[in-house]
Design an enzyme around this catalytic site. Structure first.
Site, PDB file in Angstrom:
ATOM      1  N   MET A  18      19.248  41.858  33.108  1.00  0.00           N
ATOM      2  CA  MET A  18      19.619  41.202  31.866  1.00  0.00           C
ATOM      3  C   MET A  18      19.547  39.691  31.984  1.00  0.00           C
ATOM      4  O   MET A  18      19.101  39.003  31.056  1.00  0.00           O
ATOM      5  CB  MET A  18      21.029  41.625  31.436  1.00  0.00           C
ATOM      6  N   ASP A  37      21.383  32.696  41.186  1.00  0.00           N
ATOM      7  CA  ASP A  37      21.387  34.034  41.768  1.00  0.00           C
ATOM      8  C   ASP A  37      21.469  33.878  43.287  1.00  0.00           C
ATOM      9  O   ASP A  37      21.145  32.812  43.811  1.00  0.00           O
ATOM     10  CB  ASP A  37      20.101  34.790  41.400  1.00  0.00           C
ATOM     11  N   ASP A  60      26.138  31.639  45.090  1.00  0.00           N
ATOM     12  CA  ASP A  60      27.093  32.724  45.306  1.00  0.00           C
ATOM     13  C   ASP A  60      28.217  32.510  44.308  1.00  0.00           C
ATOM     14  O   ASP A  60      29.026  31.589  44.451  1.00  0.00           O
ATOM     15  CB  ASP A  60      27.615  32.674  46.745  1.00  0.00           C
ATOM     16  N   VAL A  61      28.297  33.344  43.292  1.00  0.00           N
ATOM     17  CA  VAL A  61      29.241  33.111  42.196  1.00  0.00           C
ATOM     18  C   VAL A  61      30.694  33.235  42.640  1.00  0.00           C
ATOM     19  O   VAL A  61      31.606  32.786  41.933  1.00  0.00           O
ATOM     20  CB  VAL A  61      28.989  34.064  41.002  1.00  0.00           C
ATOM     21  N   ASN A  87      26.942  36.263  33.814  1.00  0.00           N
ATOM     22  CA  ASN A  87      26.270  37.562  33.805  1.00  0.00           C
ATOM     23  C   ASN A  87      26.310  38.277  35.151  1.00  0.00           C
ATOM     24  O   ASN A  87      26.272  39.509  35.197  1.00  0.00           O
ATOM     25  CB  ASN A  87      24.809  37.364  33.376  1.00  0.00           C
ATOM     26  N   TYR A 154      35.505  48.334  39.291  1.00  0.00           N
ATOM     27  CA  TYR A 154      34.635  47.855  38.214  1.00  0.00           C
ATOM     28  C   TYR A 154      35.392  47.790  36.887  1.00  0.00           C
ATOM     29  O   TYR A 154      35.356  46.776  36.184  1.00  0.00           O
ATOM     30  CB  TYR A 154      33.419  48.772  38.098  1.00  0.00           C
ATOM     31  N   LYS A 158      36.269  44.407  34.583  1.00  0.00           N
ATOM     32  CA  LYS A 158      35.710  44.256  33.246  1.00  0.00           C
ATOM     33  C   LYS A 158      36.805  44.141  32.182  1.00  0.00           C
ATOM     34  O   LYS A 158      36.649  43.420  31.191  1.00  0.00           O
ATOM     35  CB  LYS A 158      34.740  45.396  32.937  1.00  0.00           C
ATOM     36  N   THR A 189      18.774  48.117  34.036  1.00  0.00           N
ATOM     37  CA  THR A 189      18.823  46.967  34.936  1.00  0.00           C
ATOM     38  C   THR A 189      18.886  47.486  36.361  1.00  0.00           C
ATOM     39  O   THR A 189      18.754  48.674  36.619  1.00  0.00           O
ATOM     40  CB  THR A 189      20.072  46.100  34.665  1.00  0.00           C
TER      41      THR A 189
END
Length: 241
Positions: A18, A37, A60-61, A87, A154, A158, A189
Site C-alpha cells: 500500500m 522503509d 526504522d519506524v 503506514n 495486532y 490497531k 499486500t
C-alpha cells in the site's frame, strides 16, 4: 490542477504494498514525497522511478532518532511537511493464542505498529506548524474496529492507533492539523491475508492497494479540510455485518 500540488508528504513502509501505491499516486498528483522503509534496495528503486519529486530515506519506524532524521531530511529537501501517512506495520505472530504469546513478540508488534505512530505524529508536528497546517493519516485496520482470534498483538495495536488518532485530532485542531485513521480490510499486500477474510467479505474479494490509495489521497488533500478524528473504512463491507 493536481490534487496535491505544493504538498510535502512522508509515507512510511513505502517500498512495497500500500505504501508504494500511495507514493506513486501522490507524485502523480503533484506532491513531493519522502518514502521511508527498512528495505533500502526496494525503497530506493521506487524513489528513483518516481523522479525528482521523490526521496527515499532508510527508516526504522520504531527508532525515535530515525524519525528526526526523516523529518530533517524532508525539510531540507522539500520544505515544511504538510502530510504524514503512518503506514508501516506488521501482523506479528499469527494464529497464536494469547496464553502462548512471548513477551518479545508482543512488544515487537507494539513498537512497529503503535509506538511508531505516536513518535511519527510527535516528530512532524513542529514542521506542520511551520506550514500552517497539515494532514496525518494513520493506517489502522478492520482489526482496530472489531476483534479477531489469535492475533492479540495486532488487534491491540490497531485499536490503539484508532484511539491515538482521536486524541491527536483534538490536540492538533488548533494548529489546523487534521488526524484521521483508515481501516482497510483484506488488501493484496505483503502482509498475509487469510482466506477466511476473503470469504467473509460481502464483496467477495480482496482489494487492490489502489482502492485504498484514492481515499488516502482525499484525506491528504485540501478536499477533506473538515474531516478530523474520524475512521474511514475500506473493507468491502466486512465490518457492516
Amino acid at each position: 490542477m493536481s490534487r496535491l500540488s505544493e504538498k510535502v508528504v512522508i509515507i512510511t513502509g513505502a517500498a512495497s504494498g500500500m505504501g508504494e501505491s500511495f507514493a506513486r499516486l501522490f507524485v502523480e498528483e503533484g506532491a513531493k514525497v519522502v518514502l521511508t522503509d527498512i528495505n533500502e534496495e526496494k525503497g530506493q528503486k521506487v524513489a528513483e522511478e518516481l523522479g525528482e519529486n521523490a526521496l527515499f530515506v532508510k527508516h526504522d519506524v520504531a527508532n525515535k532518532d530515525d524519525w528526526q532524521v526523516v523529518v530533517d531530511k524532508t525539510e531540507n529537501t522539500f520544505g515544511p511537511i504538510t502530510g504524514l501517512v503512518n503506514n508501516a506495520g506488521i501482523v506479528g505472530p499469527n494464529d497464536i493464542p494469547l496464553e502462548d504469546l512471548k513477551d518479545e513478540d508482543f512488544n515487537n508488534v507494539i513498537a512497529i505498529n503503535q509506538y511508531s505512530v505516536f513518535k511519527g505524529m510527535q516528530t512532524v508536528v513542529k514542521s506542520m506548524k511551520k506550514a500552517n497546517g497539515g494532514s496525518i493519516v494513520n493506517i489502522s485496520s478492520t482489526a482496530g474496529l472489531v476483534g479477531s482470534v489469535n492475533v492479540t498483538p495486532y488487534v491491540t495495536t490497531k485499536f490503539a492507533v484508532t484511539g491515538m488518532t482521536k486524541a491527536a485530532a483534538l490536540e492538533f485542531a488548533e494548529y489546523n492539523i487534521r488526524v484521521n485513521s483508515v481501516h482497510p480490510g483484506g488488501i493484496k499486500t505483503n502482509i498475509d491475508v487469510f482466506d477466511a477474510v476473503k470469504k467473509a467479505t460481502p464483496l467477495g474479494r480482496i482489494a487492490e492497494p489502489e482502492e485504498v490509495s484514492y481515499l488516502i489521497l482525499y484525506l491528504i488533500s485540501d478536499e477533506s479540510t473538515f474531516s478530523t478524528g474520524s475512521e474511514f473504512v475500506v473493507d468491502g463491507g466486512f465490518t457492516a455485518q
